[in-house]
Scaffold this motif. Structure first.
Motif, PDB file in Angstrom:
ATOM      1  N   LEU A  56       0.928  -1.332   0.102  1.00 40.29           N
ATOM      2  CA  LEU A  56       0.125  -0.059   0.058  1.00 40.29           C
ATOM      3  C   LEU A  56       0.949   1.262   0.028  1.00 40.29           C
ATOM      4  CD1 LEU A  56      -2.914  -1.283   2.432  1.00 40.29           C
ATOM      5  CD2 LEU A  56      -2.869  -0.951   0.000  1.00 40.29           C
ATOM      6  N   LEU A  57       2.127   1.201   0.664  1.00 37.15           N
ATOM      7  CA  LEU A  57       2.854   2.406   0.772  1.00 37.15           C
ATOM      8  C   LEU A  57       3.647   2.573  -0.589  1.00 37.15           C
ATOM      9  CD1 LEU A  57       4.594   4.463   2.199  1.00 37.15           C
ATOM     10  CD2 LEU A  57       6.216   2.802   2.707  1.00 37.15           C
ATOM     11  N   SER A  58       4.029   1.378  -1.354  1.00 33.57           N
ATOM     12  CA  SER A  58       4.332   1.616  -2.685  1.00 33.57           C
ATOM     13  C   SER A  58       3.534   1.814  -3.452  1.00 33.57           C
ATOM     14  CB  SER A  58       5.204   0.022  -3.066  1.00 33.57           C
ATOM     15  OG  SER A  58       4.082  -0.488  -3.366  1.00 33.57           O
ATOM     16  N   LEU A  59       2.386   1.729  -3.313  1.00 30.14           N
ATOM     17  CA  LEU A  59       1.176   2.265  -4.251  1.00 30.14           C
ATOM     18  C   LEU A  59       0.910   3.775  -4.103  1.00 30.14           C
ATOM     19  CD1 LEU A  59      -0.857   1.165  -6.320  1.00 30.14           C
ATOM     20  CD2 LEU A  59      -2.426   0.869  -4.498  1.00 30.14           C
ATOM     21  N   ARG A  60       1.082   4.199  -2.944  1.00 29.73           N
ATOM     22  CA  ARG A  60       0.921   5.605  -2.818  1.00 29.73           C
ATOM     23  C   ARG A  60       2.214   6.357  -3.214  1.00 29.73           C
ATOM     24  NH1 ARG A  60       3.429   8.667   1.391  1.00 29.73           N
ATOM     25  NH2 ARG A  60       2.432  10.742   1.743  1.00 29.73           N
ATOM     26  N   VAL A  61       3.278   5.888  -3.135  1.00 27.85           N
ATOM     27  CA  VAL A  61       4.666   6.457  -3.555  1.00 27.85           C
ATOM     28  C   VAL A  61       4.681   6.453  -5.219  1.00 27.85           C
ATOM     29  CG1 VAL A  61       6.938   5.736  -3.899  1.00 27.85           C
ATOM     30  CG2 VAL A  61       6.261   5.866  -1.908  1.00 27.85           C
ATOM     31  N   THR A  62       4.286   5.310  -5.713  1.00 31.49           N
ATOM     32  CA  THR A  62       4.042   5.438  -7.220  1.00 31.49           C
ATOM     33  C   THR A  62       2.964   6.356  -7.875  1.00 31.49           C
ATOM     34  OG1 THR A  62       4.486   2.997  -7.144  1.00 31.49           O
ATOM     35  CG2 THR A  62       3.436   3.890  -9.217  1.00 31.49           C
ATOM     36  N   THR A  63       1.930   6.385  -6.998  1.00 38.55           N
ATOM     37  CA  THR A  63       0.944   7.493  -7.459  1.00 38.55           C
ATOM     38  C   THR A  63       1.388   9.028  -7.440  1.00 38.55           C
ATOM     39  OG1 THR A  63      -1.018   6.003  -6.533  1.00 38.55           O
ATOM     40  CG2 THR A  63      -1.434   8.303  -7.052  1.00 38.55           C
TER      41      THR A  63
ATOM     42  N   LYS B 128       5.307   2.324 -14.167  1.00 40.89           N
ATOM     43  CA  LYS B 128       6.353   1.263 -14.171  1.00 40.89           C
ATOM     44  C   LYS B 128       7.704   1.501 -13.732  1.00 40.89           C
ATOM     45  CE  LYS B 128       6.949   1.204 -18.906  1.00 40.89           C
ATOM     46  NZ  LYS B 128       8.397   0.922 -19.051  1.00 40.89           N
ATOM     47  N   ILE B 129       8.057   2.633 -13.113  1.00 38.07           N
ATOM     48  CA  ILE B 129       9.427   3.204 -13.089  1.00 38.07           C
ATOM     49  C   ILE B 129      10.228   2.026 -11.932  1.00 38.07           C
ATOM     50  CG2 ILE B 129       8.806   4.808 -11.110  1.00 38.07           C
ATOM     51  CD1 ILE B 129      11.153   6.233 -11.645  1.00 38.07           C
ATOM     52  N   TYR B 130      11.349   1.983 -12.285  1.00 42.21           N
ATOM     53  CA  TYR B 130      12.243   0.663 -11.640  1.00 42.21           C
ATOM     54  C   TYR B 130      13.714   1.324 -11.630  1.00 42.21           C
ATOM     55  CZ  TYR B 130      15.092  -3.183 -10.470  1.00 42.21           C
ATOM     56  OH  TYR B 130      15.948  -4.121  -9.829  1.00 42.21           O
TER      57      TYR B 130
ATOM     58  N   THR C 162      10.479   4.558   1.299  1.00 41.61           N
ATOM     59  CA  THR C 162      10.154   5.994   0.960  1.00 41.61           C
ATOM     60  C   THR C 162      10.053   6.080  -0.344  1.00 41.61           C
ATOM     61  OG1 THR C 162      11.728   6.553   2.974  1.00 41.61           O
ATOM     62  CG2 THR C 162      10.834   8.313   1.686  1.00 41.61           C
ATOM     63  N   THR C 163      10.946   5.671  -1.358  1.00 41.10           N
ATOM     64  CA  THR C 163      10.710   5.657  -2.716  1.00 41.10           C
ATOM     65  C   THR C 163      10.614   4.416  -3.498  1.00 41.10           C
ATOM     66  OG1 THR C 163      13.169   5.608  -2.847  1.00 41.10           O
ATOM     67  CG2 THR C 163      12.300   7.793  -2.587  1.00 41.10           C
ATOM     68  N   ALA C 164      10.413   3.457  -2.650  1.00 37.80           N
ATOM     69  CA  ALA C 164       9.871   2.001  -3.380  1.00 37.80           C
ATOM     70  C   ALA C 164       8.715   1.995  -4.004  1.00 37.80           C
ATOM     71  CB  ALA C 164      10.023   1.141  -2.098  1.00 37.80           C
ATOM     72  N   THR C 165       8.699   1.950  -5.422  1.00 39.09           N
ATOM     73  CA  THR C 165       7.535   1.674  -6.139  1.00 39.09           C
ATOM     74  C   THR C 165       7.032   0.513  -6.314  1.00 39.09           C
ATOM     75  OG1 THR C 165       8.847   1.612  -8.256  1.00 39.09           O
ATOM     76  CG2 THR C 165       8.290   3.800  -7.599  1.00 39.09           C
TER      77      THR C 165
ATOM     78  N   THR D 296      18.092   5.414  -5.167  1.00 38.28           N
ATOM     79  CA  THR D 296      17.732   5.362  -3.828  1.00 38.28           C
ATOM     80  C   THR D 296      17.855   3.947  -3.361  1.00 38.28           C
ATOM     81  OG1 THR D 296      15.382   5.453  -4.362  1.00 38.28           O
ATOM     82  CG2 THR D 296      16.328   7.452  -4.020  1.00 38.28           C
ATOM     83  N   LYS D 297      17.394   2.833  -4.241  1.00 30.99           N
ATOM     84  CA  LYS D 297      17.131   1.578  -3.760  1.00 30.99           C
ATOM     85  C   LYS D 297      15.768   1.452  -2.754  1.00 30.99           C
ATOM     86  CE  LYS D 297      21.930  -0.258  -4.456  1.00 30.99           C
ATOM     87  NZ  LYS D 297      22.093   0.764  -5.468  1.00 30.99           N
ATOM     88  N   GLY D 298      15.060   2.188  -2.955  1.00 32.43           N
ATOM     89  CA  GLY D 298      13.867   2.183  -2.158  1.00 32.43           C
ATOM     90  C   GLY D 298      13.893   3.196  -1.055  1.00 32.43           C
ATOM     91  N   GLY D 299      15.135   3.476  -0.544  1.00 33.55           N
ATOM     92  CA  GLY D 299      15.104   4.428   0.706  1.00 33.55           C
ATOM     93  C   GLY D 299      15.043   5.686   0.151  1.00 33.55           C
ATOM     94  N   PRO D 300      15.731   6.568   1.032  1.00 32.75           N
ATOM     95  CA  PRO D 300      16.357   6.490   2.424  1.00 32.75           C
ATOM     96  C   PRO D 300      14.910   6.008   3.357  1.00 32.75           C
ATOM     97  CG  PRO D 300      16.199   8.672   2.006  1.00 32.75           C
ATOM     98  CD  PRO D 300      15.806   8.124   0.687  1.00 32.75           C
TER      99      PRO D 300
END
Length: 299
Positions: A72-79, A232-234, A249-252, A241-245
């Protein structure tokens, strides 16, 4: 007799279709439809390549997915990231295209400069911006020189990292929007703008009533392409960032799909994530196309 007459024109068309359409359909089926079907099949199992055999679990992965705080956090970050990448390059690209809509070698050179980031490798772009946005990078050095005592950690501070990532992606996609809007501007009849100017319409009125409406197809193209690219950013996340910090925080969603499937080896669960991401992208693009193309028809 009647059936024979009707059949004769159909057979050549069928042969032409098989000759020219079948190869494309075959490639599409093998490399697009088949992976989607296989992925959906995996999503209904607890498949783990290091723990066979896979067991059928039905829709359990999907139920767990929408109870998973990490997803759910990754969905929010991606949005959030998608909103930034759709809006910023569209707005800036339109402004730059209006400035570059002129003849001459200088403007041609500027078009090349703005388009260059689009053709650069994502890894190259990411490494350049890591250097620029580092705590002791060029941007923070310039801010210190301008009197800012404590410039932000663009990539190390959770409050800024996601928005910094959005800026980097927007910068890379800006040239694409500029080129598409420039192509649209070339299709605006010069006589129409001249007639409006003779009638007393100022630059703002000419843009609002003539130029902007005729850029509707360009807006549709840019919005849909940016929507798909951002959701679809990866690559940028992995390199920068490798999903951090911090925790996610930035994990899509796409980043979590790769991490879950190939690091945690939960490929059934990762496949469910991928299918949900596919559905969201398809629905979002269908809605955007319907709304934007309706505007084109009204014009």
């Amino acid at each position: 007799m009647g059936q024979g007459v009707l059949t004769k024109p159909i057979l050549p068309r069928l042969r032409h279709f098989l000759a020219f359409g079948a190869p494309g359909i075959t490639v599409y089926a093998c490399f697009v439809l088949a992976p989607i079907v296989v992925s959906f099949g995996y999503s209904l199992t607890n498949y783990n390549p290091f723990s066979p055999p896979a067991e059928y679990v039905g829709l359990r992965n999907y139920r767990l997915l929408f109870q998973d705080p990490e997803f759910l956090l990754s969905l929010r970050v991606t949005t959030i990231l998608t909103a930034i990448v759709v809006v910023v390059p569209n707005v800036l690209g339109l402004g730059i295209a209006l400035l570059l809509d002129r003849r001459g070698w200088f403007y041609n050179a500027l078009r090349t400069v703005f388009f260059t980031p689009v053709v650069l490798s994502t890894v190259v772009v990411s490494i350049i911006w890591i250097r620029l946005m580092a705590d002791d990078g060029l941007i923070n050095q310039a801010l210190r020189g301008a009197g800012v005592d404590d410039p932000p950690g663009w990539l190390s501070d959770p409050a800024y990292a996601l928005y910094s990532l959005g800026i980097i992606m927007s910068w890379q996609m800006l040239g694409f929007c500029v080129v598409v809007y420039l192509a649209g501007l070339q299709g605006v009849p010069h006589d129409l703008r001249e007639a409006a100017a003779i009638d007393g319409a100022g630059p703002v009125a000419r843009f609002r009533h003539i130029t902007w409406p005729m850029l509707a197809p360009a807006l549709t193209i840019n919005t849909v392409v940016l929507l798909i690219s951002a959701f679809k950013i990866y690559d940028h996340v992995q390199v920068i960032t490798k999903g951090g910090p911090g925790a996610g925080t930035t994990a899509t969603v796409a980043y979590n799909v790769i991490q879950t499937g190939f690091t945690a080896n939960r490929q059934g669960y990762a496949s469910a994530m991928a299918i949900v991401m596919l559905v969201i992208i398809a629905v979002a693009c269908a809605v955007a196309l319907r709304l934007l193309q309706r505007r084109e028809v009204q014009l």
